[in-house]
Design a protein around this motif. Structure first.
Motif, mmCIF file in Angstrom:
data_model
loop_
_atom_site.group_PDB
_atom_site.id
_atom_site.type_symbol
_atom_site.label_atom_id
_atom_site.label_comp_id
_atom_site.label_asym_id
_atom_site.label_seq_id
_atom_site.Cartn_x
_atom_site.Cartn_y
_atom_site.Cartn_z
ATOM 1 N N TYR A 5 17.632 51.927 13.943
ATOM 2 C CA TYR A 5 16.972 52.509 15.109
ATOM 3 C C TYR A 5 15.909 51.572 15.663
ATOM 4 O O TYR A 5 15.670 51.524 16.869
ATOM 5 C CB TYR A 5 16.353 53.862 14.725
ATOM 6 C CG TYR A 5 16.625 54.949 15.739
ATOM 7 C CD1 TYR A 5 15.727 55.223 16.749
ATOM 8 C CD2 TYR A 5 17.798 55.695 15.695
ATOM 9 C CE1 TYR A 5 15.971 56.212 17.689
ATOM 10 C CE2 TYR A 5 18.053 56.681 16.624
ATOM 11 C CZ TYR A 5 17.139 56.937 17.620
ATOM 12 O OH TYR A 5 17.393 57.903 18.546
ATOM 13 N N GLU A 18 10.668 61.236 18.176
ATOM 14 C CA GLU A 18 11.927 60.544 17.944
ATOM 15 C C GLU A 18 11.933 59.827 16.603
ATOM 16 O O GLU A 18 12.969 59.745 15.941
ATOM 17 C CB GLU A 18 12.183 59.550 19.075
ATOM 18 C CG GLU A 18 13.612 59.065 19.154
ATOM 19 C CD GLU A 18 13.905 58.298 20.427
ATOM 20 O OE1 GLU A 18 15.054 57.876 20.590
ATOM 21 O OE2 GLU A 18 12.981 58.125 21.245
ATOM 22 N N SER A 30 15.074 62.016 15.567
ATOM 23 C CA SER A 30 16.324 61.318 15.865
ATOM 24 C C SER A 30 16.861 60.553 14.663
ATOM 25 O O SER A 30 18.051 60.617 14.349
ATOM 26 C CB SER A 30 16.120 60.369 17.052
ATOM 27 O OG SER A 30 15.815 61.091 18.222
ATOM 28 N N VAL A 31 15.975 59.819 13.968
ATOM 29 C CA VAL A 31 16.413 59.067 12.800
ATOM 30 C C VAL A 31 16.830 60.017 11.684
ATOM 31 O O VAL A 31 17.847 59.819 11.018
ATOM 32 C CB VAL A 31 15.311 58.105 12.319
ATOM 33 C CG1 VAL A 31 15.791 57.294 11.129
ATOM 34 C CG2 VAL A 31 14.891 57.171 13.444
#
Length: 613
Positions: free
Chosen positions: A197, A480, A484-485
């Motif tokens: 990421y 995030e 997200s990760v």
């Protein structure tokens, strides 16, 4: 007789020596394929894709409103629909990758289609007949014609299809280059997703600074052409690394296996389920290609599906081979159970996307009306304001790994600090404050416009710094880092190994559905808030009530957080049989030598571990 025995011994020694040489060759080949050396080639493709995607889409709202002269709501919905389609096509790409094409060829073909779409829209930006006359006053503007819009939609469709081949495969293809299931590499698995990421964030950062500046200050032709060239270059680099890649064997379509389990369970719906799960059907040889890292063990959830693994008289053919539409192995039943367990957690990510969708539309329009000067001669392009969210992500990931994880580890004892479910929950919580900040900042922006009598001048620059938008950008970046990760790691870790491309596709499908819901919300709010004092004004944002829309999104996120906490509380991780080091080595060798016979169960020493978060 003694002479014959000596000759026989020599022959056996020679044969054993040849077998050892073959094993050494295979082991050497295993060591040469995959590993860290493949990362520059694989990540180059994803980095260029992210660079092209960010440079292509970050400022697209400006292209639609400033070049094609589309109204704000129509432009925003076009982008949301396009983003939704781009995030839905990965399911198609995952189907091809997991079923028969493999991840490598799916990435190659998807990248080529993506480049064709970018070439199409870049050409239209260079040629004046393919876009309407400029309209700097934003009054009585001539919108793009049907032909001009048709070219735009074809370009967006091609890039959407190309994205479908890239997104579900690159991260899983990169993870395939390592043994992500051995106990000694569990922390490496966590690190891999963080640094993956991080690389994507660096690519986005470059696009948001260089490409967006060129689009706003040089030309849209070159602003779109540079990402196109970068994407073409990435295909060449990816193909050059082909001799080094470790390609995992394809175990057949996971969609077919899931359907077979459902059909078999329905056919046996009247059969009494056994009380002892040990009588359920298992077949190591049949599942060898889809369980190289360990078979899934029986779980007590969704017991109705266990009927698919019950053996009846009509389940076997004359050769004692199972009819897979009537009989499934425990591993195949547990594959379906694993996906079913993941879906409620996955679904919670959808509404978080809704709260982020305005960053590439309304927030850019807000920034355009504010003072963006860094000096007397330089001002930040509106779309480049997203850079602060990306910078927060890039700074947050190393801090998360080097500071937060060691600190949290002291209290939790977890090598990763906190579980991916806890990590996602923190991201949802922070996302709420990001939207609250957006509403408060919009109130302040409109108050400044009213104080300077600029409410009826949509093109005027309001004397308020655009850096007031930083809190919401930074909070979205922090969210995030966590959500997200953690979401990507959760989908990879908890999905069956033969469905990891499909699991990666689920990540993007959540984004797709989120963008579609955002379109529905924006359209509904625009339709039902009246012609006067509409929350989402078509041309003049100053006369709208954008802050009310942000409050609505905030309420939705609070409800979503409550839903997520309930789902995470009751979630049970997949139970998996973990291979020990000896068998892992043999399985790795088998991956490259398709002629090697299946391992005999009597020679397999397994250690059973129920993976729990």
């Amino acid at each position: 007789m003694e002479k014959e025995n000596i000759e026989l011994q020599k022959k056996n020694v020679a044969e054993n020596g040849e077998e050892e040489k073959k094993t050494d060759v295979i082991t050497s080949k295993t060591k040469k394929l995959g590993g860290v050396r493949t990362m520059p080639f694989i990540l180059a493709n994803e980095v260029c894709d992210r660079f092209a995607s960010a440079g292509f889409h970050a400022n697209m709202i400006s292209y639609l409103t400033q070049v094609l002269n589309l109204p704000n709501v129509k432009a925003s919905n076009t982008l949301s629909n396009f983003a939704g389609t781009s995030s839905f096509t990965p399911l198609i790409g995952a189907f091809f990758a997991d079923s028969f094409a493999g991840r490598y060829w799916t990435i190659v073909v998807g990248s080529i289609i993506y480049v064709l779409g970018m070439i199409c829209i870049t050409t239209s930006a260079f040629l004046p007949p393919l876009h309407p006359p400029p309209c700097p006053t934003l009054v009585n503007c001539q919108e793009a014609s049907n032909l001009q819009l048709c070219i735009l939609y074809i370009s967006l469709l091609l890039t959407s299809l190309g994205t479908g081949g890239i997104r579900p495969c690159v991260v899983t293809f990169a993870a395939d280059q390592f043994d992500m299931n051995k106990s000694k590499t569990k922390i490496k698995t966590w690190n891999f997703f963080n640094w993956y990421y991080f690389c994507m964030g660096m690519a986005s950062l470059a696009a948001l600074t260089i490409v967006v500046y060129i689009q706003d200050n040089v030309s849209w032709g070159w602003g779109l052409g540079i990402p196109t060239i970068a994407m073409g270059f990435s295909i060449i680099v990816f193909i050059l690394g082909s001799p080094l890649y470790r390609n995992v064997k394809i175990g057949g379509s996971p969609f077919v296996r899931v359907t077979q389990v459902i059909v078999a369970a329905v056919k046996k719906r009247k059969v009494v389920a056994p009380t002892d799960h040990r009588v359920l059907y298992e077949n190591r040889e049949l599942d060898a290609d889809i369980s190289s890292n360990g078979r899934l063990l029986h779980s007590n959830q969704f017991k109705w599906l266990d009927r698919a693994a019950m053996v009846t008289d009509s389940d076997m053919n004359e050769l004692s081979q199972p009819n897979l539409w009537r009989l499934a192995t425990v591993h195949r039943v547990e594959e379906l159970k694993a996906i079913i367990r993941m879906l409620p957690i996955w679904a919670a990510a959808i509404l978080l996307v809704v709260s982020h969708s305005h960053l590439n539309s309304f927030t850019i329009q807000q920034a355009r009306s504010m003072d963006r000067r860094l000096s007397r001669s330089f001002e930040i392009p509106p779309a480049s304001m997203t850079i602060f969210s990306t910078l927060t992500l890039l700074i947050g990931l190393p801090l998360y790994e080097r500071v937060f994880v060691p600190f949290a580890r002291k209290f939790t004892g977890n090598p990763s600090g906190i579980t991916c479910l806890q990590r996602m929950g923190v991201g949802y919580f922070i996302g709420i404050f990001a939207t609250i900040a957006a509403a408060l900042i919009e109130i302040k922006r409109k108050a400044a416009a009213a104080d300077h009598n600029l409410l009826d001048k949509p093109t005027a620059i309001i004397p308020i710094s655009a850096f007031w938008l930083l809190p919401q950008y930074c909070l979205h970046g922090i969210a995030e880092v966590f959500m997200s990760v953690g979401h990507l790691e959760f989908l990879y870790d908890q999905s069956p190994e033969s469905m990891r491309s499909t699991a990666a596709a689920l990540y993007w499908i959540a984004i797709a559905i989120g963008n579609y819901i955002s379109t529905i919300m924006v359209s509904s709010v625009h339709k039902y808030t009246g012609e006067e004092s509409n929350w989402l004004a078509d041309r003049n944002l100053n006369r709208g009530r954008l802050e009310n829309y942000y409050w609505l999104v905030t309420v939705v996120q609070v409800v979503n957080l409550i839903y997520y906490v309930i789902c995470a509380w009751f979630y049970t991780s997949k139970p998996i049989e973990v291979l020990n080091e000896t068998e892992s080595r043999e399985e790795d060798i088998e991956c490259f030598d398709n002629t090697k016979p299946l391992l005999n169960d009597s020679k397999v020493d397994k250690e059973v571990e129920l993976a729990r978060n």
